[in-house]
Scaffold this active site. Sequence first.
Site, PDB file in Angstrom:
ATOM      1  N   LYS A 131      11.146  17.075  -9.036  1.00  0.00           N
ATOM      2  CA  LYS A 131      11.207  15.611  -8.126  1.00  0.00           C
ATOM      3  C   LYS A 131      12.018  15.620  -8.192  1.00  0.00           C
ATOM      4  O   LYS A 131      12.207  15.376  -7.027  1.00  0.00           O
ATOM      5  CB  LYS A 131      10.092  14.720  -8.807  1.00  0.00           C
ATOM      6  CG  LYS A 131       9.272  13.349  -7.978  1.00  0.00           C
ATOM      7  CD  LYS A 131       8.221  13.211  -8.842  1.00  0.00           C
ATOM      8  CE  LYS A 131       7.580  12.611  -8.058  1.00  0.00           C
ATOM      9  NZ  LYS A 131       6.417  11.064  -8.706  1.00  0.00           N
TER      10      LYS A 131
ATOM     11  N   LEU B 129       2.704  -4.432  -3.022  1.00  0.00           N
ATOM     12  CA  LEU B 129       3.173  -3.741  -2.187  1.00  0.00           C
ATOM     13  C   LEU B 129       1.486  -3.047  -0.937  1.00  0.00           C
ATOM     14  O   LEU B 129       1.082  -2.058  -2.014  1.00  0.00           O
ATOM     15  CB  LEU B 129       3.855  -2.445  -2.835  1.00  0.00           C
ATOM     16  CG  LEU B 129       5.256  -3.470  -3.034  1.00  0.00           C
ATOM     17  CD1 LEU B 129       5.879  -2.095  -3.281  1.00  0.00           C
ATOM     18  CD2 LEU B 129       5.888  -4.814  -2.283  1.00  0.00           C
TER      19      LEU B 129
ATOM     20  N   LYS C 240      -2.334 -10.456 -10.794  1.00  0.00           N
ATOM     21  CA  LYS C 240      -2.382  -9.357  -9.841  1.00  0.00           C
ATOM     22  C   LYS C 240      -3.626  -8.659  -9.908  1.00  0.00           C
ATOM     23  O   LYS C 240      -4.083  -8.416  -9.015  1.00  0.00           O
ATOM     24  CB  LYS C 240      -1.385  -8.191 -10.617  1.00  0.00           C
ATOM     25  CG  LYS C 240      -1.746  -7.056 -10.408  1.00  0.00           C
ATOM     26  CD  LYS C 240      -0.677  -6.246  -9.007  1.00  0.00           C
ATOM     27  CE  LYS C 240      -1.849  -5.208  -8.448  1.00  0.00           C
ATOM     28  NZ  LYS C 240      -1.062  -4.421  -7.114  1.00  0.00           N
TER      29      LYS C 240
ATOM     30  N   PHE D  65      -8.471  -9.137   6.174  1.00  0.00           N
ATOM     31  CA  PHE D  65      -9.082  -8.108   5.354  1.00  0.00           C
ATOM     32  C   PHE D  65     -10.723  -9.036   5.662  1.00  0.00           C
ATOM     33  O   PHE D  65     -11.587  -9.390   4.538  1.00  0.00           O
ATOM     34  CB  PHE D  65      -9.284  -8.532   3.593  1.00  0.00           C
ATOM     35  CG  PHE D  65      -8.040  -7.637   3.036  1.00  0.00           C
ATOM     36  CD1 PHE D  65      -6.525  -7.384   3.861  1.00  0.00           C
ATOM     37  CD2 PHE D  65      -8.202  -6.615   2.412  1.00  0.00           C
ATOM     38  CE1 PHE D  65      -5.813  -6.398   3.731  1.00  0.00           C
ATOM     39  CE2 PHE D  65      -6.841  -6.078   2.496  1.00  0.00           C
ATOM     40  CZ  PHE D  65      -5.831  -5.660   2.789  1.00  0.00           C
TER      41      PHE D  65
ATOM     42  N   CYS E 264      -5.379   1.376  -5.351  1.00  0.00           N
ATOM     43  CA  CYS E 264      -5.452   0.091  -5.700  1.00  0.00           C
ATOM     44  C   CYS E 264      -6.816  -0.348  -6.042  1.00  0.00           C
ATOM     45  O   CYS E 264      -7.048  -0.754  -6.596  1.00  0.00           O
ATOM     46  CB  CYS E 264      -4.175  -0.593  -5.419  1.00  0.00           C
ATOM     47  SG  CYS E 264      -2.578  -0.242  -5.895  1.00  0.00           S
TER      48      CYS E 264
ATOM     49  N   ARG F  35      -5.852   9.407  -2.566  1.00  0.00           N
ATOM     50  CA  ARG F  35      -6.712   8.892  -2.728  1.00  0.00           C
ATOM     51  C   ARG F  35      -8.037   8.719  -3.082  1.00  0.00           C
ATOM     52  O   ARG F  35      -7.541   7.070  -1.764  1.00  0.00           O
ATOM     53  CB  ARG F  35      -5.539   8.671  -3.935  1.00  0.00           C
ATOM     54  CG  ARG F  35      -4.595   9.727  -4.295  1.00  0.00           C
ATOM     55  CD  ARG F  35      -3.786   8.392  -5.526  1.00  0.00           C
ATOM     56  NE  ARG F  35      -2.702   8.195  -4.351  1.00  0.00           N
ATOM     57  CZ  ARG F  35      -1.881   7.132  -5.377  1.00  0.00           C
ATOM     58  NH1 ARG F  35      -1.813   7.723  -6.458  1.00  0.00           N
ATOM     59  NH2 ARG F  35      -1.110   6.886  -4.609  1.00  0.00           N
TER      60      ARG F  35
HETATM   61  C1  UDX Z   1      -3.454  -2.550  -1.877  1.00  0.00           C
HETATM   62  C2  UDX Z   1      -3.241  -4.518  -1.482  1.00  0.00           C
HETATM   63  O1  UDX Z   1      -3.172  -4.862  -0.417  1.00  0.00           O
HETATM   64  C3  UDX Z   1      -1.741  -4.469  -2.505  1.00  0.00           C
HETATM   65  O2  UDX Z   1      -1.497  -5.744  -2.222  1.00  0.00           O
HETATM   66  C4  UDX Z   1      -1.608  -3.964  -3.535  1.00  0.00           C
HETATM   67  O3  UDX Z   1       0.026  -3.721  -4.506  1.00  0.00           O
HETATM   68  C5  UDX Z   1      -2.143  -2.255  -3.354  1.00  0.00           C
HETATM   69  O4  UDX Z   1      -3.493  -2.350  -3.022  1.00  0.00           O
HETATM   70  P1  UDX Z   1      -2.569  -0.574  -0.131  1.00  0.00           P
HETATM   71  O5  UDX Z   1      -4.124   0.564  -1.122  1.00  0.00           O
HETATM   72  O6  UDX Z   1      -2.343   0.474  -0.065  1.00  0.00           O
HETATM   73  O7  UDX Z   1      -2.922  -1.639  -0.561  1.00  0.00           O
HETATM   74  O8  UDX Z   1      -4.596  -0.888   0.712  1.00  0.00           O
HETATM   75  P2  UDX Z   1      -4.755  -2.196   1.917  1.00  0.00           P
HETATM   76  O9  UDX Z   1      -3.982  -2.306   3.116  1.00  0.00           O
HETATM   77  O10 UDX Z   1      -4.776  -3.382   0.996  1.00  0.00           O
HETATM   78  O11 UDX Z   1      -6.281  -1.229   2.593  1.00  0.00           O
HETATM   79  C6  UDX Z   1      -6.901  -1.273   0.941  1.00  0.00           C
HETATM   80  C7  UDX Z   1      -8.642  -0.450   1.475  1.00  0.00           C
HETATM   81  O12 UDX Z   1      -8.619  -1.575   1.963  1.00  0.00           O
HETATM   82  C8  UDX Z   1      -8.595   0.569   3.182  1.00  0.00           C
HETATM   83  O13 UDX Z   1      -9.820   2.034   2.619  1.00  0.00           O
HETATM   84  C9  UDX Z   1      -8.370  -0.300   4.304  1.00  0.00           C
HETATM   85  O14 UDX Z   1      -9.021   0.625   5.110  1.00  0.00           O
HETATM   86  C10 UDX Z   1      -9.594  -1.122   3.400  1.00  0.00           C
HETATM   87  N1  UDX Z   1      -9.657  -2.570   4.381  1.00  0.00           N
HETATM   88  C11 UDX Z   1      -8.910  -3.085   4.224  1.00  0.00           C
HETATM   89  C12 UDX Z   1     -11.009  -2.630   4.989  1.00  0.00           C
HETATM   90  O15 UDX Z   1     -12.240  -2.086   5.262  1.00  0.00           O
HETATM   91  N2  UDX Z   1     -10.942  -3.886   5.335  1.00  0.00           N
HETATM   92  C13 UDX Z   1     -10.562  -4.915   5.515  1.00  0.00           C
HETATM   93  O16 UDX Z   1     -10.409  -5.552   6.062  1.00  0.00           O
HETATM   94  C14 UDX Z   1      -9.363  -4.282   5.358  1.00  0.00           C
END
Ligand code: UDX
Length: 430
Positions: A36, A154, A205, A250, A261, A328
């Site tokens: 990597k 993030l 967090k 959200f 996450c 994932r």
């Molecule tokens: C998330 C957090 O937002 C971030 O702050 C943290 O550090 C890491 O986890 P991420 O996993 O990149 O980030 O995805 P995010 O954009 O939060 O979406 C998570 C999941 O929720 C996705 O599957 C998305 O489709 C779903 N989602 C999001 C919904 O179903 N409805 C929403 O309104 C928003």
Amino acid sequence: MKNIGIIGSGHVGLVTGACLAELDNKVIIMDDDVKKIGSLRMGVIPFYELGLAEMVHRNTDSGKLSFTTSIKEVVKQAEIIFICVGTPQKPNGEADLTAVEAVSQRVAKAMNNYRVIVEKSTVPVKTGNWIKRTVELNNTNNVDFDVVSNPEFLREGKAIHDFMHPDRIVIGVESERAANIMLRLYNPLKAPTIVTNIETAELIKHASNAFLALKISYINAIANICENVGADVTKVAEGMGCDKRIGREFLDAGIGYGGYCLPKDAAAFIRIAEEAGYDFELLKIVQKINENQRQQIIGKVKNALWNLNNKTIGILGLSFKPDTDDMREAPSIDIIKKLQEEGARIKAYDPKAMENAKAIFEDIEYGKDAYEVAVESDALIIVTEWDEFTNLDLAKIKKLLRQSVIIDGRNIFDPAEMSRLGFIYEGVGR
Ligand code: UDX
């Protein structure tokens, strides 16, 4: 300019390292994976993240960013060392902290001057304390050090933007010396900063990610009620979101949250709460609602097609959300497996995630675009809301489908328009 070391070249490590170099620090990123690091030195980024490749190239060219496999080299050069190694989920939901412990030992043994050791990986509360004890035990040269908790927030696909324009920076510290070093490091970002003790920073967090999961499950629960009473959840979300105390983000109902996450962090937080003597029932229900959302989509397909045996189902979108190739904990995994169990044939297309999907699914036919997937399919399911699906030529799709059925797991289409076009259309909560 600070000398920064990053241990772990995954999503968090690479983004943190590249962004800190962009902010004019000298950054060295370390990983044990020789292959990597070799590829990173050649400019190859192992995953897709908007803007990251350009940023890495720019900063390696200017000499501000470099890569190594030697932890000693990192500890020798860098005053601030970020631990960004993986904390995978164990079968019982707990985070596996073996890598964090091993790195803490190795850093401690190599230290010969004051160092700030920053936990950036998502870890259970009290991990900072464990890192401190581990470093103390292995502090061969008996040097001063501080442990800091500096959680990342993030989002994948927007990680560079989120790093450079954070809603807040959280710094959990035990000494003023470390607090000042961290404050100076982040000063260029001009973001609201919360300085607190290590345990509080760790909990911020967990509490934040669990709340995001809760918000999504809440609107999904509302969506289920909407379906039973003839209300439209997108309008409910709009109406709720105008209240500044609630906020519109959200609140998109759909097939639930996935990714590396939110599911992992919710499971870990339930375990952490349990160990702290609290039964976090609320969060368990959040998980249950999330699982149900995936199940419900299957019910909707069956309602439209009756038996699924020998039917062909087209899946549009495989990644857990748009603008990433990350598979994932993607809802597509559960959905496709259930459809296959019912005897359905699966055709699928995703703009970025098909390579990663190939390692997960068996017996799937991949299309080069949405239209190829629609050919002779009995139904299409929208699983990920990529922009290109919103702009599909629906009249063309209708001609290609064997039956004009679209099940929209992300509410990207307007139900009235879909019915005008002659589709049997079902969204979530409308
Ligand atoms: C998330 C957090 O937002 C971030 O702050 C943290 O550090 C890491 O986890 P991420 O996993 O990149 O980030 O995805 P995010 O954009 O939060 O979406 C998570 C999941 O929720 C996705 O599957 C998305 O489709 C779903 N989602 C999001 C919904 O179903 N409805 C929403 O309104 C928003």
